[in-house]
Design a protein around this motif. Structure first.
Motif, PDB file in Angstrom:
ATOM      1  N   PHE A  22       0.834  -1.204   0.000  1.00 44.02           N
ATOM      2  CA  PHE A  22       0.000   0.000   0.000  1.00 44.02           C
ATOM      3  C   PHE A  22       0.871   1.258   0.000  1.00 44.02           C
ATOM      4  N   LEU A  23       1.913   1.259   0.812  1.00 40.01           N
ATOM      5  CA  LEU A  23       2.779   2.439   0.895  1.00 40.01           C
ATOM      6  C   LEU A  23       3.592   2.636  -0.381  1.00 40.01           C
ATOM      7  N   ALA A  26       1.337   4.240  -2.659  1.00 39.82           N
ATOM      8  CA  ALA A  26       1.146   5.638  -2.256  1.00 39.82           C
ATOM      9  C   ALA A  26       2.302   6.509  -2.756  1.00 39.82           C
ATOM     10  N   ASN A  29       1.345   7.500  -6.077  1.00 39.80           N
ATOM     11  CA  ASN A  29      -0.043   7.994  -6.079  1.00 39.80           C
ATOM     12  C   ASN A  29      -1.005   7.029  -6.784  1.00 39.80           C
ATOM     13  N   HIS A  31      -2.366   4.455  -4.981  1.00 37.93           N
ATOM     14  CA  HIS A  31      -3.183   3.873  -3.911  1.00 37.93           C
ATOM     15  C   HIS A  31      -4.627   4.350  -3.962  1.00 37.93           C
ATOM     16  N   ILE A  32      -4.898   5.363  -4.767  1.00 39.69           N
ATOM     17  CA  ILE A  32      -6.277   5.847  -4.894  1.00 39.69           C
ATOM     18  C   ILE A  32      -7.027   5.111  -6.006  1.00 39.69           C
ATOM     19  N   TYR A  90      -4.026   5.504   8.419  1.00 40.83           N
ATOM     20  CA  TYR A  90      -3.530   6.227   7.256  1.00 40.83           C
ATOM     21  C   TYR A  90      -4.563   7.240   6.760  1.00 40.83           C
ATOM     22  N   ASN A  95      -2.846  10.814   5.780  1.00 43.70           N
ATOM     23  CA  ASN A  95      -3.292  11.469   4.549  1.00 43.70           C
ATOM     24  C   ASN A  95      -4.790  11.730   4.660  1.00 43.70           C
ATOM     25  N   PHE A  98      -7.090  11.520   1.579  1.00 40.73           N
ATOM     26  CA  PHE A  98      -7.099  10.248   0.845  1.00 40.73           C
ATOM     27  C   PHE A  98      -8.503   9.819   0.441  1.00 40.73           C
ATOM     28  N   GLN A 101      -9.834  11.799  -2.523  1.00 40.39           N
ATOM     29  CA  GLN A 101      -9.153  11.390  -3.752  1.00 40.39           C
ATOM     30  C   GLN A 101      -9.659  10.042  -4.241  1.00 40.39           C
TER      31      GLN A 101
END
Length: 149
Positions: A22-23, A26, A29, A31-32, A90, A95, A98, A101
């Motif tokens: 996941f990180l 991220a 960008n 992860h969205i 998170y 964020n 998040f 987004q």
């Protein structure tokens, strides 16, 4: 107790890999984009596979379908629990934007909050755990066939 520590250990390692994935997403960008979450099922299935495989290797005479299934479920549930806690942390502390987004990416016009999204992440993880455990047990179960010797 030894079997339980194995499942906890593999559950924690699987959750760490899920969090790292996941990180990494991220960082780029990505992860969205919910499409990338499908790989979470692969990570979870691999963690469950290894936990059940090692349980079978350590206790071949005591290994049964029920024992393997229990090992897989506990491993996956622990991984899901810790990943869900991380996800909540998170989205609320690291964020804060998040969620907005994420909803903009999926074009759903959803009017929901972090509690519902966290619940969905947990349910998806638990469902993945059950399905992955069933699939893994088909590979690793003891055969009831007679040997042809």
């Amino acid at each position: 107790m030894k079997k339980l520590s194995l499942t906890v250990r593999f559950g924690l390692v699987t959750s760490a890999v899920l969090i790292a994935y996941f990180l990494i997403l991220a960082l780029f960008n990505k992860h969205i984009n919910p499409v990338f979450s499908f790989f979470n099922a692969v990570i979870t299935a691999l963690g469950i596979y290894e936990a059940v495989r090692i349980t079978k290797l350590q206790h071949p005479e005591a290994f049964s379908y029920g024992e393997g299934f229990k090992t897989g479920l506990i491993t996956g549930f622990i991984a899901t629990l810790f990943f869900t806690i991380f996800f909540l942390f998170y989205a609320t502390e690291i964020n804060v934007g998040f969620l907005g987004q994420l909803f903009k990416t999926i074009h759903g016009g959803f009017n929901t909050d972090i509690g519902m999204v966290t619940f969905i992440v947990a349910v998806m993880g638990f469902a993945t755990t059950v399905v992955a455990t069933l699939a893994v047990m088909q590979l690793l179960k003891n055969s009831g066939n007679m040997s042809s010797k």
